[in-house]
Design an enzyme around this catalytic site. Structure first.
Site, PDB file in Angstrom:
ATOM      1  N   ARG A  62       0.869  -1.181   0.000  1.00 29.79           N
ATOM      2  CA  ARG A  62       0.000   0.000   0.000  1.00 29.79           C
ATOM      3  C   ARG A  62       0.906   1.231   0.000  1.00 29.79           C
ATOM      4  O   ARG A  62       1.424   1.628   1.029  1.00 29.79           O
ATOM      5  CB  ARG A  62      -0.886  -0.021   1.255  1.00 29.79           C
ATOM      6  CG  ARG A  62      -2.068   0.923   1.204  1.00 29.79           C
ATOM      7  CD  ARG A  62      -2.692   1.079   2.573  1.00 29.79           C
ATOM      8  NE  ARG A  62      -1.905   1.958   3.402  1.00 29.79           N
ATOM      9  CZ  ARG A  62      -1.767   1.844   4.730  1.00 29.79           C
ATOM     10  NH1 ARG A  62      -2.374   0.885   5.382  1.00 29.79           N
ATOM     11  NH2 ARG A  62      -1.023   2.707   5.402  1.00 29.79           N
ATOM     12  N   TYR A 117       3.672   5.114  11.641  1.00 30.47           N
ATOM     13  CA  TYR A 117       3.905   3.693  11.917  1.00 30.47           C
ATOM     14  C   TYR A 117       4.859   2.999  10.950  1.00 30.47           C
ATOM     15  O   TYR A 117       5.166   1.827  11.129  1.00 30.47           O
ATOM     16  CB  TYR A 117       2.569   2.935  11.969  1.00 30.47           C
ATOM     17  CG  TYR A 117       1.608   3.248  10.823  1.00 30.47           C
ATOM     18  CD1 TYR A 117       0.527   4.105  11.005  1.00 30.47           C
ATOM     19  CD2 TYR A 117       1.790   2.679   9.566  1.00 30.47           C
ATOM     20  CE1 TYR A 117      -0.343   4.397   9.971  1.00 30.47           C
ATOM     21  CE2 TYR A 117       0.916   2.968   8.528  1.00 30.47           C
ATOM     22  CZ  TYR A 117      -0.145   3.823   8.732  1.00 30.47           C
ATOM     23  OH  TYR A 117      -1.013   4.105   7.707  1.00 30.47           O
ATOM     24  N   HIS A 158      -3.711   4.448   4.472  1.00 27.77           N
ATOM     25  CA  HIS A 158      -4.884   3.548   4.457  1.00 27.77           C
ATOM     26  C   HIS A 158      -6.072   4.288   3.859  1.00 27.77           C
ATOM     27  O   HIS A 158      -6.664   3.866   2.877  1.00 27.77           O
ATOM     28  CB  HIS A 158      -5.205   3.067   5.867  1.00 27.77           C
ATOM     29  CG  HIS A 158      -6.564   2.456   5.997  1.00 27.77           C
ATOM     30  ND1 HIS A 158      -6.887   1.249   5.428  1.00 27.77           N
ATOM     31  CD2 HIS A 158      -7.695   2.908   6.604  1.00 27.77           C
ATOM     32  CE1 HIS A 158      -8.158   0.978   5.684  1.00 27.77           C
ATOM     33  NE2 HIS A 158      -8.672   1.963   6.399  1.00 27.77           N
TER      34      HIS A 158
END
Lengths: 326, 363
Positions: free
Chosen positions: B258, B271, B262
């Protein structure tokens, strides 16, 4: 015309509609070879074959979720939850998809499916087998929650539910499964979903109930009528959601008094909603507060204590008398 | 009795097109030039729409949406292999596949700008299910769709998508289990993009691969390079053909990354490292597909520029149409609670309309 109990009447509805319509199938745990743990699907496997009578793995969410897929593809699945106590595993499907697919596609997609489940107490069952949680489902916008009270209306409502282009949650009071028999005509008949049934007309008080509680309600009404000569109007709700406001409001406007008998815990239950409807629609006609005779807001007790917790004839009769005397 | 091994499993891995654009000569399916070019065109269109949507979102002209960049090589070839009558069951990162199957660009924009109209297809027989925001449910739907195809002996298949995070959900497992028991014509593709919002693949499951989860449900599995459209083409093609022949479901794990957040509501810097993202960009699918086409001498800089202009024009036109004010009754949700009008809902509609500021009922 045959005298059938509710399980037999449900079986008749399933068999008749499966014979009428090849797109109808039943699915669930033990619905095939075993004929269902209550025998509601007895004989269907032999008659219609395993393609249309699916013994599924233990997967409540999967049963309802795959039912959604089948319904989208033009089949009419009748999904059985073996007991309502296990049905919460499918709540995600019910809330996110079953009740809202029509709305989120502005009517382009619809789900002709039925979810059947036995619910309620009074049969000395193992824990998680005796709850009355209709409101958990009824609270979802788009949900239609039907609860029959006897063999004849069970057959008629289930036929209507299967034929409906939209989903219906069909809760079967298992205490009434074999409690009594009624004449059920072989010839097909349906009842409209969303419509309450005025079982008996009266002028002094409206008594409202549904499911297994109709029996003590009817007995209590007969006792009070005999004792006091009161005229009691009795309403069998039949559909919890969407609720038939018209019938409730018209009745209470006539009688001015109302007692609601509900097996489920008191708070936030259908009886609270009925009280609110009366408040909205018939407040100025009231001669007494609406009385709710319900289960308690406690975890459903094991069957050792069960009987004392379910509303019974004495309790209902006393509630009617108090409301008449108010 | 001595202990003995009673079952043995393995998970194959397939990569055909390497990041440098060279294809394994033995495995290359040898797709015709027009198929390859169509595939690349869809990938460029999806990327262009994705990039525009991010800009629109940042400008306050679009709601929250999940960017797709880096995952175009999965749903696009898969959707190109589908036929009329097949079911496309997406999660929420299959933008390219949705476009291939016929979902208008404006529907995508409408959906992510808060309009149910985005779920209404030009024709419901396109059989593209609405986005499944609740994760995992869609695999159960797909199992039922596949059962219905089997029931009707229609030869249709259901193609379902889920992310790596979704493989931890019950719906994934119940759906696959049902499809396995029924030997239903279902192809499930896991888009393993390494991140479920902030949870890395390593914290999602202790399983060595995600593909192996299908072995437990009795179906063939394969892990593929999800940035390799040729591997996707071959693996999904084989799975669809198997399903059509009545040989049951398949689980495919497509390993990808990805590249973006998100959804536009989160910040990956919290993160994961930029270094990790930088390395992932070097492996992204459009780059290697373009190199492959250039190596085959069916693509060059001029054609690339022409394509970029073409997809930009399509996106421009879609955005212009999307931003044209529409007559959309605010009370539409009251129309679709039940299949037929209900007095309780109609009473609430009247209350809603009466309470609207200025009595207006337009979007």
């Amino acid at each position: 015309m045959a005298k059938l109990n509710m399980v037999q009447a449900i079986n008749l509805a399933l068999a008749q509609e499966m014979a009428n319509d090849d797109s109808v199938l039943v699915m669930g745990q033990d619905v095939g070879v075993d004929g269902g743990v209550f025998r509601a699907t007895d004989g269907l496997l032999e008659r219609f074959g395993q393609k249309r009578v699916l013994d599924t793995p233990l997967a409540e969410s999967g049963i309802v979720g795959s039912g959604v897929g089948m319904a989208l593809a033009g089949l009419k699945p009748v999904c059985e939850m073996q007991f309502s106590g296990f049905s919460y595993m499918m709540m995600g499907q019910f809330e996110a998809h079953v009740t809202r697919l029509r709305a989120r596609t502005l009517g382009q997609l619809n789900l002709p499916m039925v979810i059947r489940m036995p619910y309620g107490g009074g049969v000395r069952a193992l824990e998680h087998h005796s709850e009355s949680r209709e409101v958990m489902y009824a609270h979802q916008p788009g949900a239609r929650v039907v609860i029959p009270s006897g063999p004849r209306n069970a057959r008629a409502l289930l036929l209507a539910a299967i034929r409906d282009p939209d989903p219906v949650l069909f809760m079967e009071p298992k205490h009434s499964y074999r409690a009594f028999r009624e004449e059920v005509p072989e010839q097909e008949e349906t009842l409209p979903i969303g419509k309450a049934h005025v079982v008996q007309e009266g002028t002094d008080l409206t008594l409202i109930s549904w499911g297994a509680m109709m029996r003590p309600a009817l007995k209590a009404a007969a006792r009070i009528e005999k004792q006091r000569g009161a005229s009691i109007e009795i309403i069998d709700l039949l559909t919890i959601a969407p609720m038939d406001h018209e019938t409730i409001a018209a009745s209470v406007a006539k009688t001015g008094r109302c007692v609601v008998v509900q097996e489920a815990p008191r708070s936030f239950g259908p009886s609270s909603e009925i009280t609110a409807v009366i408040n909205d629609r018939a407040f100025l006609y009231l001669e007494a507060p609406v009385k709710r005779l319900t289960g308690y807001d406690v975890v459903t007790p094991y069957f050792g204590r069960e009987k004392s917790y379910l509303p019974g004839v004495d309790k209902v009769a006393q509630g009617i008398a108090e409301t008449l005397d108010f | 009795m001595p202990r003995k091994q009673i079952a043995k499993f393995s998970v194959p891995h397939v990569q055909i097109l390497a990041p440098d654009g060279t294809a394994d000569a033995k495995l290359d399916p040898g797709l015709p030039a027009d198929t390859l070019l169509a595939m690349y065109r869809w990938m460029r269109l999806a990327r262009a729409l994705d990039e525009r949507m991010l800009k629109l979102q940042r400008q306050g002209r679009l709601g929250t949406f999940p960017p797709n960049a880096g995952q175009e090589a999965i749903s696009i070839p898969a959707a190109m292999l589908m036929r009329d009558g097949d079911w496309f069951v997406g999660a929420f990162r299959e933008l390219g596949g949705r476009l291939v199957r016929g979902e208008p660009l404006t529907a995508v924009l409408d959906y992510y700008n808060g309009w149910e109209e985005g779920n209404v297809l030009p024709d419901k027989e396109l059989r593209i299910l609405p986005t499944s925001v609740v994760i995992g449910c869609q695999i159960e739907h797909a199992a039922g769709l596949a059962y219905a195809a089997q029931y009707k002996e229609s030869g249709e298949v259901a193609l379902a998508f889920i992310g790596d995070g979704g493989t931890s959900e019950g719906g994934f497992h119940e759906g696959l289990n049902l499809a396995g028991v029924w030997r239903a014509p279902l192809v499930t593709i896991i888009q393993n993009n390494q991140w479920a919002i902030s949870i890395p693949r390593s914290q999602q499951t202790a399983s060595e691969t995600l593909a192996q989860k299908g072995i437990a449900y009795g179906m063939p599995v394969v892990q593929i390079d999800g940035n390799d459209p040729l591997a996707v083409w071959v693996a999904v093609g084989e799975a669809i053909e198997r399903a059509r022949r009545g040989e049951g479901p398949t689980l495919i794990e497509a390993v990808t990354y990805r590249l973006m957040m998100h959804t536009t509501a989160d910040d990956p810097k919290k993160y994961r490292t930029e270094d990790e993202e930088k390395r992932a960009w070097e492996l992204e699918p459009l780059l290697r597909t373009r190199k492959y086409l250039e190596n085959k001498e069916i693509w060059d800089q001029d054609r690339e520029q022409a394509l970029l202009d073409e997809v930009k024009a399509r996106v421009d036109a879609a955005v212009a149409e999307f931003e044209t004010p529409k007559e959309r009754p605010l009370d539409a949700p009251f129309d679709h609670v039940y299949g037929t009008a209900h007095p309780n809902i109609e009473a609430q509609r009247r209350e809603f309309l009466a309470g609207l500021e200025g009595g207006g009922a337009r979007g």
